[in-house]
Design a protein around this motif. Structure first.
Motif, PDB file in Angstrom:
ATOM      1  N   ARG A 119     -47.625  -0.873  29.235  1.00  0.00           N
ATOM      2  CA  ARG A 119     -46.700  -1.600  28.355  1.00  0.00           C
ATOM      3  C   ARG A 119     -46.587  -3.061  28.780  1.00  0.00           C
ATOM      4  N   GLU A 120     -46.517  -3.282  30.080  1.00  0.00           N
ATOM      5  CA  GLU A 120     -46.384  -4.650  30.589  1.00  0.00           C
ATOM      6  C   GLU A 120     -47.594  -5.500  30.227  1.00  0.00           C
ATOM      7  N   VAL A 121     -48.797  -4.927  30.335  1.00  0.00           N
ATOM      8  CA  VAL A 121     -50.014  -5.652  29.961  1.00  0.00           C
ATOM      9  C   VAL A 121     -49.985  -6.033  28.491  1.00  0.00           C
ATOM     10  N   LEU A 122     -49.651  -5.084  27.632  1.00  0.00           N
ATOM     11  CA  LEU A 122     -49.615  -5.355  26.196  1.00  0.00           C
ATOM     12  C   LEU A 122     -48.539  -6.378  25.846  1.00  0.00           C
ATOM     13  N   ASP A 123     -47.398  -6.304  26.525  1.00  0.00           N
ATOM     14  CA  ASP A 123     -46.344  -7.290  26.283  1.00  0.00           C
ATOM     15  C   ASP A 123     -46.788  -8.695  26.704  1.00  0.00           C
ATOM     16  N   LYS A 124     -47.489  -8.791  27.831  1.00  0.00           N
ATOM     17  CA  LYS A 124     -47.974 -10.098  28.278  1.00  0.00           C
ATOM     18  C   LYS A 124     -48.966 -10.691  27.271  1.00  0.00           C
ATOM     19  N   LEU A 125     -49.878  -9.853  26.778  1.00  0.00           N
ATOM     20  CA  LEU A 125     -50.857 -10.332  25.807  1.00  0.00           C
ATOM     21  C   LEU A 125     -50.172 -10.777  24.520  1.00  0.00           C
ATOM     22  N   THR A 126     -49.204  -9.999  24.064  1.00  0.00           N
ATOM     23  CA  THR A 126     -48.490 -10.343  22.833  1.00  0.00           C
ATOM     24  C   THR A 126     -47.653 -11.596  23.013  1.00  0.00           C
ATOM     25  N   ASP A 127     -46.908 -11.667  24.101  1.00  0.00           N
ATOM     26  CA  ASP A 127     -46.021 -12.817  24.331  1.00  0.00           C
ATOM     27  C   ASP A 127     -46.808 -14.112  24.400  1.00  0.00           C
ATOM     28  N   ARG A 128     -48.008 -14.063  24.963  1.00  0.00           N
ATOM     29  CA  ARG A 128     -48.822 -15.284  25.053  1.00  0.00           C
ATOM     30  C   ARG A 128     -49.074 -15.860  23.677  1.00  0.00           C
ATOM     31  N   HIS A 129     -49.349 -15.020  22.695  1.00  0.00           N
ATOM     32  CA  HIS A 129     -49.733 -15.518  21.382  1.00  0.00           C
ATOM     33  C   HIS A 129     -48.566 -15.599  20.406  1.00  0.00           C
ATOM     34  N   GLU A 130     -47.445 -14.975  20.750  1.00  0.00           N
ATOM     35  CA  GLU A 130     -46.250 -15.100  19.923  1.00  0.00           C
ATOM     36  C   GLU A 130     -45.372 -16.268  20.372  1.00  0.00           C
ATOM     37  N   SER A 131     -45.701 -16.874  21.502  1.00  0.00           N
ATOM     38  CA  SER A 131     -44.813 -17.883  22.098  1.00  0.00           C
ATOM     39  C   SER A 131     -44.613 -19.106  21.214  1.00  0.00           C
ATOM     40  N   SER A 132     -45.580 -19.401  20.351  1.00  0.00           N
ATOM     41  CA  SER A 132     -45.451 -20.578  19.496  1.00  0.00           C
ATOM     42  C   SER A 132     -44.802 -20.268  18.154  1.00  0.00           C
ATOM     43  N   SER A 133     -44.485 -19.005  17.925  1.00  0.00           N
ATOM     44  CA  SER A 133     -43.880 -18.598  16.657  1.00  0.00           C
ATOM     45  C   SER A 133     -42.397 -18.939  16.627  1.00  0.00           C
ATOM     46  N   ILE A 134     -41.900 -19.290  15.456  1.00  0.00           N
ATOM     47  CA  ILE A 134     -40.474 -19.576  15.309  1.00  0.00           C
ATOM     48  C   ILE A 134     -39.652 -18.318  15.544  1.00  0.00           C
ATOM     49  N   GLU A 135     -40.163 -17.200  15.070  1.00  0.00           N
ATOM     50  CA  GLU A 135     -39.500 -15.915  15.280  1.00  0.00           C
ATOM     51  C   GLU A 135     -40.503 -14.955  15.938  1.00  0.00           C
ATOM     52  N   PRO A 136     -40.649 -15.032  17.255  1.00  0.00           N
ATOM     53  CA  PRO A 136     -41.652 -14.215  17.936  1.00  0.00           C
ATOM     54  C   PRO A 136     -41.427 -12.718  17.734  1.00  0.00           C
ATOM     55  N   TRP A 137     -42.516 -12.009  17.487  1.00  0.00           N
ATOM     56  CA  TRP A 137     -42.456 -10.557  17.380  1.00  0.00           C
ATOM     57  C   TRP A 137     -42.329  -9.963  18.773  1.00  0.00           C
ATOM     58  N   ARG A 138     -41.508  -8.933  18.892  1.00  0.00           N
ATOM     59  CA  ARG A 138     -41.333  -8.256  20.178  1.00  0.00           C
ATOM     60  C   ARG A 138     -41.663  -6.770  20.011  1.00  0.00           C
ATOM     61  N   SER A 139     -42.326  -6.223  20.980  1.00  0.00           N
ATOM     62  CA  SER A 139     -42.690  -4.815  20.917  1.00  0.00           C
ATOM     63  C   SER A 139     -41.485  -3.922  21.179  1.00  0.00           C
ATOM     64  N   ASP A 140     -41.592  -2.704  20.684  1.00  0.00           N
ATOM     65  CA  ASP A 140     -40.598  -1.666  20.949  1.00  0.00           C
ATOM     66  C   ASP A 140     -41.356  -0.354  21.084  1.00  0.00           C
ATOM     67  N   PHE A 141     -41.913  -0.127  22.268  1.00  0.00           N
ATOM     68  CA  PHE A 141     -42.765   1.037  22.458  1.00  0.00           C
ATOM     69  C   PHE A 141     -41.985   2.343  22.564  1.00  0.00           C
ATOM     70  N   ASP A 142     -40.659   2.259  22.404  1.00  0.00           N
ATOM     71  CA  ASP A 142     -39.868   3.485  22.333  1.00  0.00           C
ATOM     72  C   ASP A 142     -39.752   3.988  20.899  1.00  0.00           C
ATOM     73  N   SER A 143     -40.127   3.156  19.940  1.00  0.00           N
ATOM     74  CA  SER A 143     -40.098   3.598  18.547  1.00  0.00           C
ATOM     75  C   SER A 143     -41.241   4.585  18.314  1.00  0.00           C
ATOM     76  N   PRO A 144     -41.090   5.512  17.390  1.00  0.00           N
ATOM     77  CA  PRO A 144     -42.133   6.532  17.168  1.00  0.00           C
ATOM     78  C   PRO A 144     -43.497   5.930  16.833  1.00  0.00           C
ATOM     79  N   ILE A 145     -43.519   4.927  15.973  1.00  0.00           N
ATOM     80  CA  ILE A 145     -44.794   4.353  15.538  1.00  0.00           C
ATOM     81  C   ILE A 145     -45.480   3.628  16.686  1.00  0.00           C
ATOM     82  N   GLN A 146     -44.747   2.739  17.384  1.00  0.00           N
ATOM     83  CA  GLN A 146     -45.357   1.968  18.467  1.00  0.00           C
ATOM     84  C   GLN A 146     -45.679   2.841  19.672  1.00  0.00           C
ATOM     85  N   SER A 147     -44.892   3.869  19.901  1.00  0.00           N
ATOM     86  CA  SER A 147     -45.189   4.794  20.988  1.00  0.00           C
ATOM     87  C   SER A 147     -46.526   5.492  20.736  1.00  0.00           C
ATOM     88  N   LYS A 148     -46.770   5.870  19.501  1.00  0.00           N
ATOM     89  CA  LYS A 148     -48.038   6.503  19.140  1.00  0.00           C
ATOM     90  C   LYS A 148     -49.194   5.534  19.302  1.00  0.00           C
TER      91      LYS A 148
END
Length: 210
Positions: A119-148
């Motif tokens: 999870r930490e690896v995926l969050d680091k990869l996502t945060d790197r590319h979401e950092s310039s977004s006005i509303e950065p997307w954040r993961s929620d790997f506890d949700s059923p869809i993202q957990s899958k």
């Protein structure tokens, strides 16, 4: 990689910047029977250990990830700005060529099996590319869809053992021709050529007038 001494690049800041700006790398692994290749986005953690490390992930359906558990070395190739160079831009007779920048990273790959570390690896990869977004997307790997989805990927690290960088940017030409190439590339409608011009300004040893 064949690298004449004038094209060898040892500037760590330029190498790191290339990987940061062009993070889609070509992962190459070899076994006794085959060569496997995958195009994957990477994050380079420069301060990790002696030479840094790369973080990445596969789709679990990609069989190459299983090879990482059985090999001591993998190679990742990053390609930066590149462009055609016309001999008409030189003040001395010459021939057509291509200016380009590439980095080859060698290292020991390891699959990250721990779910929390994955999870930490995926969050680091996502945060790197979401950092310039006005509303950065954040993961929620506890949700059923993202957990899958988390179960459908395999995270890994490559602890870097060697870095080879080749920036072929007209270093074998005199300053007049280098400036001519920079100016022609900058005037091109091609974004790729403009990026090559900017890299030449950073990488060549003289001061380029604005």
């Amino acid at each position: 990689m064949y690298t004449p001494k004038e094209f060898k690049q040892d500037n760590g800041d330029l190498i790191f910047e290339l990987i940061d700006l062009f993070p889609l790398g070509l992962l190459i692994t070899t076994s006794e029977s085959k060569v496997s290749l995958s195009h994957l986005p990477f994050l380079f953690e420069r301060e990790y250990a002696q030479h840094g490390r790369l973080l990445g992930h596969f789709a679990k359906a990609n069989p190459q990830w299983r090879e990482l558990e059985d090999i001591d070395e993998a190679i990742v190739v990053f390609s930066g700005p590149n462009s055609y160079v016309s001999p008409s831009w030189y003040h001395l007779e010459s021939v057509p060529t291509w200016n380009y920048s590439v980095v080859h990273i060698y290292g020991k790959p390891t699959i990250i099996h721990d779910r929390g570390e994955k999870r930490e690896v995926l969050d680091k990869l996502t945060d790197r590319h979401e950092s310039s977004s006005i509303e950065p997307w954040r993961s929620d790997f506890d949700s059923p869809i993202q957990s899958k989805m988390l179960e459908a990927v395999v995270a890994f690290e490559i602890v870097v053992t060697k870095v080879e960088a080749k920036f072929k940017l007209s270093q074998n030409k005199d300053e007049i021709d280098q400036l001519n190439v920079i100016n022609h590339l900058a005037a091109s409608p091609s974004t790729r050529s403009q990026e090559t011009s900017l890299l030449m300004k950073k990488a060549l040893p003289f001061s380029v007038p604005e």
